[in-house]
Design a protein around this motif. Structure first.
Motif, short mmCIF file in Angstrom:
data_model
loop_
_atom_site.label_atom_id
_atom_site.label_comp_id
_atom_site.label_asym_id
_atom_site.label_seq_id
_atom_site.Cartn_x
_atom_site.Cartn_y
_atom_site.Cartn_z
N SER A 10 0.82 -1.21 0.00
CA SER A 10 0.00 0.00 0.00
C SER A 10 0.86 1.26 0.00
O SER A 10 0.61 2.21 -0.75
CB SER A 10 -0.93 0.01 1.22
OG SER A 10 -1.85 -1.06 1.16
N GLN A 11 1.87 1.27 0.84
CA GLN A 11 2.75 2.45 0.94
C GLN A 11 3.47 2.71 -0.38
O GLN A 11 3.61 3.85 -0.82
CB GLN A 11 3.77 2.23 2.05
CG GLN A 11 3.17 2.16 3.44
CD GLN A 11 3.12 3.51 4.11
OE1 GLN A 11 3.94 4.38 3.87
NE2 GLN A 11 2.12 3.71 4.96
N THR A 12 3.93 1.64 -1.02
CA THR A 12 4.66 1.78 -2.28
C THR A 12 3.78 2.37 -3.36
O THR A 12 4.19 3.29 -4.09
CB THR A 12 5.22 0.42 -2.74
OG1 THR A 12 6.07 -0.12 -1.73
CG2 THR A 12 6.01 0.58 -4.03
N LEU A 13 2.55 1.88 -3.51
CA LEU A 13 1.66 2.39 -4.55
C LEU A 13 1.27 3.84 -4.30
O LEU A 13 1.17 4.63 -5.25
CB LEU A 13 0.41 1.53 -4.65
CG LEU A 13 0.53 0.17 -5.35
CD1 LEU A 13 -0.84 -0.34 -5.77
CD2 LEU A 13 1.45 0.20 -6.56
N PHE B 61 -4.88 -3.27 -0.93
CA PHE B 61 -4.51 -1.85 -0.79
C PHE B 61 -5.38 -1.17 0.26
O PHE B 61 -6.59 -1.39 0.33
CB PHE B 61 -4.68 -1.13 -2.13
CG PHE B 61 -4.34 0.33 -2.07
CD1 PHE B 61 -3.02 0.75 -2.15
CD2 PHE B 61 -5.33 1.29 -1.90
CE1 PHE B 61 -2.70 2.10 -2.09
CE2 PHE B 61 -5.02 2.64 -1.84
CZ PHE B 61 -3.69 3.04 -1.93
N ALA B 62 -4.74 -0.34 1.07
CA ALA B 62 -5.46 0.45 2.07
C ALA B 62 -4.80 1.81 2.20
O ALA B 62 -3.57 1.91 2.33
CB ALA B 62 -5.45 -0.27 3.42
N PHE B 63 -5.62 2.88 2.13
CA PHE B 63 -5.08 4.23 2.31
C PHE B 63 -4.54 4.37 3.73
O PHE B 63 -5.19 3.94 4.70
CB PHE B 63 -6.16 5.28 2.06
CG PHE B 63 -6.45 5.50 0.61
CD1 PHE B 63 -5.60 6.25 -0.19
CD2 PHE B 63 -7.59 4.95 0.04
CE1 PHE B 63 -5.86 6.44 -1.54
CE2 PHE B 63 -7.87 5.14 -1.30
CZ PHE B 63 -7.01 5.89 -2.09
N GLN B 64 -3.37 4.95 3.84
CA GLN B 64 -2.74 5.13 5.16
C GLN B 64 -1.70 6.23 5.06
O GLN B 64 -1.28 6.63 3.97
CB GLN B 64 -2.09 3.82 5.62
CG GLN B 64 -1.15 3.22 4.59
CD GLN B 64 -0.81 1.77 4.88
OE1 GLN B 64 0.23 1.50 5.47
NE2 GLN B 64 -1.68 0.85 4.47
N LYS B 65 -1.29 6.71 6.21
CA LYS B 65 -0.27 7.74 6.24
C LYS B 65 1.05 7.18 5.74
O LYS B 65 1.47 6.09 6.13
CB LYS B 65 -0.09 8.26 7.67
CG LYS B 65 0.91 9.39 7.80
CD LYS B 65 1.03 9.85 9.24
CE LYS B 65 2.07 10.97 9.37
NZ LYS B 65 2.20 11.42 10.79
N VAL B 66 1.69 7.93 4.84
CA VAL B 66 2.97 7.47 4.29
C VAL B 66 4.05 7.49 5.37
O VAL B 66 4.23 8.48 6.07
CB VAL B 66 3.41 8.36 3.10
CG1 VAL B 66 4.81 7.97 2.64
CG2 VAL B 66 2.43 8.24 1.96
N GLU B 67 4.73 6.37 5.52
CA GLU B 67 5.83 6.25 6.49
C GLU B 67 7.15 6.32 5.72
O GLU B 67 7.52 5.39 5.01
CB GLU B 67 5.72 4.92 7.25
CG GLU B 67 4.44 4.79 8.06
CD GLU B 67 4.37 3.48 8.82
OE1 GLU B 67 5.42 2.79 8.93
OE2 GLU B 67 3.28 3.13 9.28
N MET B 68 7.85 7.42 5.91
CA MET B 68 9.04 7.65 5.11
C MET B 68 10.15 6.64 5.39
O MET B 68 10.95 6.34 4.50
CB MET B 68 9.56 9.08 5.32
CG MET B 68 8.69 10.15 4.69
SD MET B 68 8.24 9.78 2.95
CE MET B 68 9.83 9.70 2.15
N LEU B 69 10.21 6.10 6.60
CA LEU B 69 11.23 5.09 6.87
C LEU B 69 10.99 3.84 6.02
O LEU B 69 11.93 3.23 5.51
CB LEU B 69 11.23 4.72 8.36
CG LEU B 69 11.85 5.75 9.32
CD1 LEU B 69 11.73 5.27 10.76
CD2 LEU B 69 13.32 6.00 8.97
N LEU B 70 9.72 3.47 5.87
CA LEU B 70 9.39 2.31 5.05
C LEU B 70 9.68 2.60 3.58
O LEU B 70 10.25 1.76 2.87
CB LEU B 70 7.92 1.94 5.24
CG LEU B 70 7.44 0.61 4.64
CD1 LEU B 70 6.26 0.08 5.44
CD2 LEU B 70 7.03 0.78 3.18
N ILE B 71 9.30 3.81 3.13
CA ILE B 71 9.57 4.19 1.74
C ILE B 71 11.07 4.24 1.47
O ILE B 71 11.54 3.83 0.41
CB ILE B 71 8.91 5.55 1.42
CG1 ILE B 71 7.38 5.44 1.50
CG2 ILE B 71 9.34 6.04 0.04
CD1 ILE B 71 6.78 4.46 0.52
#
Length: 440
Positions: A87-90, A215-225
């Motif tokens: 989800s975060q990647t997309l 897929f689920a909308f969520q706050k982007v976590e920059m550490l994961l990205i």
């Protein structure tokens, strides 16, 4: 036949077929532009490819990085974390695509001039860049989703997505350029519709029982990205460095031979794109198998898949060089629409020298992919940077001064040879598996 060998044949053959489809439409694009717009059209396309490569590189970085982490987590039965990575990647891919869209709308003029377009090529270069960048969200999302669907156990659908999008692009290419006479805009529009078609095909995966993507909308976590981007950084660097090298080659070749030199290099660059797509097919096809084996700490399977992929790359190199040597005249005539003898002579010499480098480049591409697939982003990134500007740019600057166009072609061969020696020195799957794995 062992399970790993069967899976290797399945994933690699399907992915190579899909990558061939993509490269086929690039060749068709080049061929149609050559016939309709001549050497200046080819030169404009060549000047646009670096920017397209940068956009393509971001999509590959997010797709391969995210899908690698996704596959490793799945093999460790960490489904919740795996779905989060997806989800975060997309979400980040869509955001990045919108940024490229804005750049295309506001800065295409400056990009065309910076790329080296002159009075004869500026108009068509500007049109191509503006159109391609306007569809950036689809290009980046498609590259990302292709990797996730492949790693979610559906390489067949991934292949169909790439092939169907490519075939329809060729059809649209012909219709837009010739019957509708839309020129360079038609070529760019046909290419830009390809990822939309591919995304439509890939959407079938979400209705299949094997689908684990959610897929689920969520706050982007920059550490994961950051982890995703780091893990996929070698794919990005490969594309970026390719663009940097092409820009450097364009600049040097233009100073040596003008637009005719650019047209000759355009022929070689586009044929080599097909060759590189085959090696990328091997590398991307083995990535899910290597990532799963690494997650399970299965050293035997890692070594087997690595040996199969390196052997496949080497055999492909030999077949490609033999084919190039036998059919160089026919290949060049297909893109040399005005039958310019000087362009033909430069391209013939270039093919025979430049393509010798694929004996080393194929092994390098597979090896850097191995490092990324087994959670070694530092090594993958390092060797990708070496393959890019760090070695080849100084070489081409020096060799072109002494040997002209021959020096330009030779720089690619020497750079890949040097990198392969360093990779062979650092390749040690057994030592890697014994280390404690990092989970991001």
């Amino acid at each position: 036949m062992q399970r790993s060998v069967k899976l290797f044949i399945k994933y690699v053959s399907l992915n190579m077929l899909g990558m061939l489809g993509i490269s086929f439409y690039i060749l068709a694009d080049t061929f149609f532009i050559a016939q309709a717009l001549g050497p200046n059209g080819i030169a404009s396309l060549n000047l646009s490819i670096p920017v397209f490569g940068i956009m393509h590189g971001f999509g590959l970085m997010l797709g391969l990085g995210g899908a690698t982490r996704y596959k490793i987590l799945l093999s460790q039965d960490k489904q919740k974390q795996a779905k989060k990575v997806y989800s975060q990647t997309l979400m980040f891919a869509l955001t990045l695509g919108l940024v490229f869209l804005l750049v295309g709308q506001l800065g295409a003029d400056g990009i065309a001039r910076f790329s080296g377009a002159d009075a004869e090529t500026f108009g068509s270069t500007h049109v191509y860049l503006t159109t391609i960048l306007s569809f950036a969200p689809f290009f980046i999302l498609n590259n990302s989703l292709l990797s996730f669907v492949r790693n979610d156990g559906d390489p067949t659908l991934t292949m169909f997505g790439m092939v169907i999008g490519s075939v329809l692009n060729v059809v649209l290419d012909y219709i837009f350029i010739f019957p509708l006479q839309m020129g360079m805009f038609g070529a760019a529009l046909a290419t830009s519709l390809s990822p939309i078609i591919s995304l439509s095909v890939l959407s079938i995966h979400f209705f299949r029982p094997l689908n684990k993507l959610s897929f689920a909308f969520q706050k982007v976590e920059m550490l994961l990205i950051q982890d995703v981007m780091y893990l996929g950084s070698s794919a990005f660097v490969n594309e970026i460095s390719g663009s940097v090298v092409m820009f450097t080659f364009n600049t040097i070749i233009f100073s040596l031979e003008g637009n005719e030199g650019l047209a000759a290099y355009g022929i070689i660059a586009n044929i080599s794109f097909v060759v590189l797509s085959l090696f990328a097919g091997v590398a991307q096809g083995t990535q899910p198998l290597l990532s799963e084996s690494y997650g399970l700490k299965d050293l035997k399977q890692i070594k087997q898949v690595l040996a199969l992929s390196l052997g496949t790359a080497f055999v492909l190199s030999g077949l490609i060089y033999a084919g190039t040597h036998l059919f160089s005249d026919q290949l060049i005539q297909a893109f040399n629409s005005e039958q310019n003898d000087h362009i033909a002579d430069m391209a013939t010499t270039g093919l025979l020298i430049y393509f010798a480098g694929f004996f080393f480049a194929g092994l390098n591409i597979v090896s850097t992919s191995y490092f990324g697939a087994t959670d070694q982003p530092k090594r993958s990134l390092f060797f990708s940077m070496l393959r890019g500007g760090i070695i080849i740019v100084p070489l081409v600057l020096v060799l072109s001064q002494f040997y002209g166009m021959v020096g330009v072609w030779l720089s690619f061969v020497l750079a890949e040879m040097l990198v392969l020696g360093l990779i062979a020195w650092k390749m040690n799957p057994g030592k890697r598996v014994k280390r404690k794995k990092r989970v991001g």
